[in-house]
Write an enzyme that holds these catalytic residues in place. Structure first.
Site, PDB file in Angstrom:
ATOM      1  N   GLY A 222       0.671  -1.218  -0.196  1.00  0.00           N
ATOM      2  CA  GLY A 222      -0.435  -0.126  -0.028  1.00  0.00           C
ATOM      3  C   GLY A 222       0.843   0.919   0.415  1.00  0.00           C
ATOM      4  O   GLY A 222       1.732   0.873   0.042  1.00  0.00           O
ATOM      5  N   LYS A 223      -0.025   2.689   0.208  1.00  0.00           N
ATOM      6  CA  LYS A 223       0.512   3.874  -0.021  1.00  0.00           C
ATOM      7  C   LYS A 223       1.318   3.731   1.143  1.00  0.00           C
ATOM      8  O   LYS A 223       3.357   4.794   0.572  1.00  0.00           O
ATOM      9  CB  LYS A 223      -0.212   5.133  -0.496  1.00  0.00           C
ATOM     10  CG  LYS A 223       0.356   6.000  -0.520  1.00  0.00           C
ATOM     11  CD  LYS A 223      -0.472   7.472  -0.586  1.00  0.00           C
ATOM     12  CE  LYS A 223       0.114   8.785  -0.426  1.00  0.00           C
ATOM     13  NZ  LYS A 223      -1.317   9.619  -0.377  1.00  0.00           N
ATOM     14  N   GLU A 224       1.416   3.820   2.216  1.00  0.00           N
ATOM     15  CA  GLU A 224       1.978   3.540   3.726  1.00  0.00           C
ATOM     16  C   GLU A 224       2.593   2.297   4.094  1.00  0.00           C
ATOM     17  O   GLU A 224       3.433   2.794   5.140  1.00  0.00           O
ATOM     18  CB  GLU A 224       1.207   4.167   4.500  1.00  0.00           C
ATOM     19  CG  GLU A 224      -0.006   5.418   4.608  1.00  0.00           C
ATOM     20  CD  GLU A 224      -0.631   5.891   5.625  1.00  0.00           C
ATOM     21  OE1 GLU A 224      -0.627   4.775   6.533  1.00  0.00           O
ATOM     22  OE2 GLU A 224      -1.295   7.157   5.277  1.00  0.00           O
ATOM     23  N   ALA A 225       2.285   2.024   3.589  1.00  0.00           N
ATOM     24  CA  ALA A 225       2.610  -0.165   4.644  1.00  0.00           C
ATOM     25  C   ALA A 225       2.653  -1.220   3.951  1.00  0.00           C
ATOM     26  O   ALA A 225       2.339  -1.455   2.550  1.00  0.00           O
ATOM     27  CB  ALA A 225       2.415  -0.478   6.324  1.00  0.00           C
TER      28      ALA A 225
ATOM     29  N   VAL B 136       3.052  -5.316   3.962  1.00  0.00           N
ATOM     30  CA  VAL B 136       3.085  -6.604   4.714  1.00  0.00           C
ATOM     31  C   VAL B 136       4.182  -7.604   4.104  1.00  0.00           C
ATOM     32  O   VAL B 136       3.577  -7.647   2.970  1.00  0.00           O
ATOM     33  CB  VAL B 136       1.728  -6.994   5.608  1.00  0.00           C
ATOM     34  CG1 VAL B 136       1.737  -7.868   5.955  1.00  0.00           C
ATOM     35  CG2 VAL B 136       0.829  -5.714   5.701  1.00  0.00           C
TER      36      VAL B 136
ATOM     37  N   LYS C  24       5.020  -5.819   9.458  1.00  0.00           N
ATOM     38  CA  LYS C  24       4.376  -5.068   8.636  1.00  0.00           C
ATOM     39  C   LYS C  24       5.153  -3.950   8.523  1.00  0.00           C
ATOM     40  O   LYS C  24       5.821  -3.544   9.724  1.00  0.00           O
ATOM     41  CB  LYS C  24       3.040  -4.351   9.384  1.00  0.00           C
ATOM     42  CG  LYS C  24       2.449  -3.230   8.532  1.00  0.00           C
ATOM     43  CD  LYS C  24       1.204  -2.916   9.497  1.00  0.00           C
ATOM     44  CE  LYS C  24       0.090  -2.172   8.709  1.00  0.00           C
ATOM     45  NZ  LYS C  24      -1.216  -2.219   9.269  1.00  0.00           N
TER      46      LYS C  24
ATOM     47  N   ASP D 224     -11.368   2.951  10.042  1.00  0.00           N
ATOM     48  CA  ASP D 224     -11.175   1.994   8.368  1.00  0.00           C
ATOM     49  C   ASP D 224     -12.205   1.186   7.789  1.00  0.00           C
ATOM     50  O   ASP D 224     -11.235   0.231   7.013  1.00  0.00           O
ATOM     51  CB  ASP D 224     -10.354   2.540   8.337  1.00  0.00           C
ATOM     52  CG  ASP D 224      -9.572   2.532   6.840  1.00  0.00           C
ATOM     53  OD1 ASP D 224     -10.483   3.142   5.881  1.00  0.00           O
ATOM     54  OD2 ASP D 224      -8.946   2.241   5.679  1.00  0.00           O
TER      55      ASP D 224
ATOM     56  N   ASN E 199     -10.466  -4.457   4.998  1.00  0.00           N
ATOM     57  CA  ASN E 199      -9.763  -4.581   6.131  1.00  0.00           C
ATOM     58  C   ASN E 199     -10.199  -5.306   6.899  1.00  0.00           C
ATOM     59  O   ASN E 199     -10.409  -5.504   8.426  1.00  0.00           O
ATOM     60  CB  ASN E 199     -10.077  -3.377   6.968  1.00  0.00           C
ATOM     61  CG  ASN E 199      -8.961  -1.514   6.431  1.00  0.00           C
ATOM     62  OD1 ASN E 199      -7.566  -2.304   5.343  1.00  0.00           O
ATOM     63  ND2 ASN E 199      -9.003  -1.048   6.068  1.00  0.00           N
TER      64      ASN E 199
ATOM     65  N   ASP F 291      -5.739  -3.884  10.126  1.00  0.00           N
ATOM     66  CA  ASP F 291      -5.506  -2.872  10.088  1.00  0.00           C
ATOM     67  C   ASP F 291      -5.745  -2.449  10.797  1.00  0.00           C
ATOM     68  O   ASP F 291      -6.794  -1.076  10.548  1.00  0.00           O
ATOM     69  CB  ASP F 291      -5.675  -2.390   9.011  1.00  0.00           C
ATOM     70  CG  ASP F 291      -4.784  -3.194   7.248  1.00  0.00           C
ATOM     71  OD1 ASP F 291      -3.677  -3.509   7.895  1.00  0.00           O
ATOM     72  OD2 ASP F 291      -4.766  -3.003   6.337  1.00  0.00           O
TER      73      ASP F 291
END
Length: 265
Positions: free
Chosen positions: A61-64, A66, A84, A197, A202, A214
């Site tokens: 993903g954009k932020e993390a 796994v 992660k 979220d 998720n 998440d």
């Protein structure tokens, strides 16, 4: 397979080539995922016996990202873990500050990005631990260190990760939703957390049982924005499962969650 995961897999193999983490530290890496600090953190986790090998991407993903890790115990028996890694370069720091501010468990005043991410990772660890302690079906957290979180691998014995509900819809939608509402009830009313979220992206479908994932943005029930997030979560779950054929209406979902809340707010 998701092309983003395939690409991440290729990057991982370029870096580690399925070799021991001890061989990684000296490699020159241009990847934004495996910057110098992240490699040092992974090396430290390996030295402390938490991790032996990195072996492929589970999600990206954009932020993390796994990744699938392998832990080898003293008897040389391998077990899988999820690793992660939050990415310093592309994380949304304004969003992180939005969810952390007002949480009495954290007092983050610094604008230092790395310190903020460390707090964010610790927040996810503590949220998972809090949920796990009241038997919510979430991955069990193992350890948080800097921008890396190790947690229970959700998948089969061969290392195949469980898929999200978005990618693997349940066979019996109503039955699955009922199971999910039980988990949400515990998450909200026993762990006293609001996911913030929650969606089919998720929630994992592990053998037709929901696993909530998440939870980094999840907030305590008395957080200033908790009520708004709770309403959004419930409406999202209702709409997404309705599209899959669920028969429950909003009032039935609210009743299952033991909530006295106006969902139209």
């Amino acid at each position: 397979m998701d092309p983003k995961i395939t690409k991440a897999d290729e990057e991982i193999q370029k870096i580690i080539s399925k070799k021991r983490l001890k061989s990684v530290e000296d490699r020159r890496v241009g990847s934004e995922i495996f910057d110098e600090q992240t490699l040092k953190t992974l090396y430290k986790l390996a030295n402390h016996g938490y991790l032996t090998v990195l072996n492929g991407a589970i999600s990206t993903g954009k932020e993390a990202n796994v990744l699938k890790g392998i832990h080898e115990d003293d008897s040389r028996v391998d077990s899988f873990v999820a690793v992660k890694i939050y990415r310093i370069a592309t994380s949304d720091f304004k969003k992180m500050q939005y969810y952390i501010q007002g949480d009495p468990r954290f007092n983050v005043k610094s604008n230092n990005k790395r310190q903020l991410i460390t707090s964010w990772v610790n927040k996810e660890y503590r949220n998972l631990l809090r949920a796990h302690e009241v038997d919510v079906n979430v991955p069990k957290p193992i350890i948080a260190m800097n921008n890396v979180l190790l947690l229970e691998f959700i998948g089969d014995d061969l290392g195949n990760p469980a898929q999200t509900v978005k990618n693997q819809p349940p066979i019996d939608v109503d039955e699955f939703l009922n199971k999910l509402l039980i988990e949400m009830n515990k998450f909200i009313n026993e762990a006293n957390l609001v996911h913030g979220d929650l969606s089919t992206f998720n929630i994992l479908n592990k053998d037709e049982k929901p696993v909530i994932i998440d939870v980094s943005q999840s907030v305590v029930r008395d957080h200033p924005i908790a009520n708004d997030l709770l309403i959004r979560d419930i409406n999202t779950i209702f709409k997404e499962f309705k599209k899959m054929g669920a028969s429950a209406d909003l009032e039935e979902i609210k009743a299952a969650l033991n909530l006295d809340i106006d969902l139209t707010t």
